[in-house]
Scaffold this active site. Structure first.
Site, PDB file in Angstrom:
ATOM      1  N   HIS A 121       0.833  -1.161  -0.051  1.00 43.77           N
ATOM      2  CA  HIS A 121       0.126  -0.179  -0.174  1.00 43.77           C
ATOM      3  C   HIS A 121       0.938   1.224  -0.042  1.00 43.77           C
ATOM      4  O   HIS A 121       1.851   1.357   0.788  1.00 43.77           O
ATOM      5  CB  HIS A 121      -1.053  -0.115   1.317  1.00 43.77           C
ATOM      6  N   CYS A 122       0.726   2.117  -1.145  1.00 42.90           N
ATOM      7  CA  CYS A 122       1.682   3.302  -1.018  1.00 42.90           C
ATOM      8  C   CYS A 122       0.725   4.785  -0.876  1.00 42.90           C
ATOM      9  O   CYS A 122      -0.327   4.854  -1.394  1.00 42.90           O
ATOM     10  CB  CYS A 122       2.211   3.381  -2.650  1.00 42.90           C
ATOM     11  N   PRO A 123       1.106   5.418   0.167  1.00 42.24           N
ATOM     12  CA  PRO A 123       0.311   6.561   0.606  1.00 42.24           C
ATOM     13  C   PRO A 123       0.352   7.384  -0.299  1.00 42.24           C
ATOM     14  O   PRO A 123      -0.534   8.549  -0.464  1.00 42.24           O
ATOM     15  CB  PRO A 123       1.056   6.886   1.932  1.00 42.24           C
ATOM     16  N   ASN A 127      -3.406   4.468  -2.498  1.00 43.61           N
ATOM     17  CA  ASN A 127      -3.942   3.123  -3.001  1.00 43.61           C
ATOM     18  C   ASN A 127      -3.023   2.041  -2.770  1.00 43.61           C
ATOM     19  O   ASN A 127      -1.803   2.431  -2.667  1.00 43.61           O
ATOM     20  CB  ASN A 127      -4.369   3.481  -4.377  1.00 43.61           C
TER      21      ASN A 127
END
Length: 260
Positions: A121-123, A127
């Protein structure tokens, strides 16, 4: 439209856009336009603006594309019967989102869904990076790395010109903006280049970051590097691989098994 209402992710996405627009402003209005060299300014301005546009377009697609979420609450008798499972085949029900969890899917606590081939999960894109949006995330890291490198080169040439000629007329504000851009470019060049490299390695080996960290047993068929690349960027090879506006045609996708 897919969108994750996460405060931290939204903030990081806004910061990402601000930093790209800041770089665009400094490159165009602080370095290129005041230079007086129209050909130099036009070529570099067009190239930088195009790369920045592709970076932001890739960011939007990565952020607003369903990464491969498993339908929520599909752990029903009717759905299980429709799978037509073989004798002895077992299912895993995710207790967090009440869904039948396919093989190679993992639950994301931020998205609150199980994601197929979830990498992480990439802030920065607010997403998950998964089966359906990994192409856009890879393009985002690539284009940000390119504009960071371009900005560093332009800043370097600008200061080199200052050493060769008298730049005492440059205001402290101008010098501060250029130094900040140089630091931003260096930081994001290192960060996004590393992310691009790890993503390409993950694609070529067909092993997500989560699978690498958990050292999960490989239960899927090993494919060639070229097949793995086409599975992410589309069939066949084309200029569309570099475009965030072309949805990858993944051909006949492998059918995921529902297993423990």
């Amino acid at each position: 439209m897919w969108f994750i209402p996460d405060g931290c992710g939204i903030f990081c996405a806004i910061v990402t856009w601000f930093l790209v627009f800041y770089a665009e402003f400094v490159v165009l209005f602080v370095m290129l336009i005041p230079s007086g060299d129209y050909m130099y300014s036009a070529i570099n301005g067009i190239v930088f603006s195009l790369l920045a546009f592709l970076a932001l377009a890739s960011h939007c697609r990565a952020m607003l594309t369903d990464p491969g979420a498993v339908p929520k609450g599909n752990a029903t008798k009717e759905f299980i019967e429709s799978l037509q499972l073989k004798s002895g085949q077992v299912l895993y029900n995710c207790p967090k989102c009440c869904s039948i969890k396919p093989d190679r899917a993992h639950h994301c606590r931020v998205c609150k869904r199980c994601i197929r081939k979830m990498d992480h999960h990439c802030p920065w894109i607010n997403n998950c990076v998964g089966e359906k949006n990994q192409k856009y995330f890879v393009l985002f890291t690539m284009y940000v790395a390119l504009i960071s490198l371009h900005a560093l080169i332009l800043v370097g040439f600008h200061f080199l010109h200052c050493f060769e000629e008298d730049c005492s007329s440059s205001s402290p504000t101008t010098m501060t903006l250029l130094i900040l851009l140089g630091l931003e470019g260096l930081l994001f060049l290192i960060f996004t280049s590393a992310m691009f490299g790890t993503q390409m390695l993950s694609i070529c080996t067909d092993e997500t970051r989560i699978e690498q960290l958990k050292k999960e047993d490989r239960r899927w068929v090993k494919k060639t590097t070229w097949v793995n690349l086409k599975a992410v960027f589309g069939h066949p090879f084309s200029l569309g691989w570099a475009s965030p506006f072309v949805m990858p045609d993944q051909g006949k996708a492998d059918r995921y098994q529902h297993m423990i």
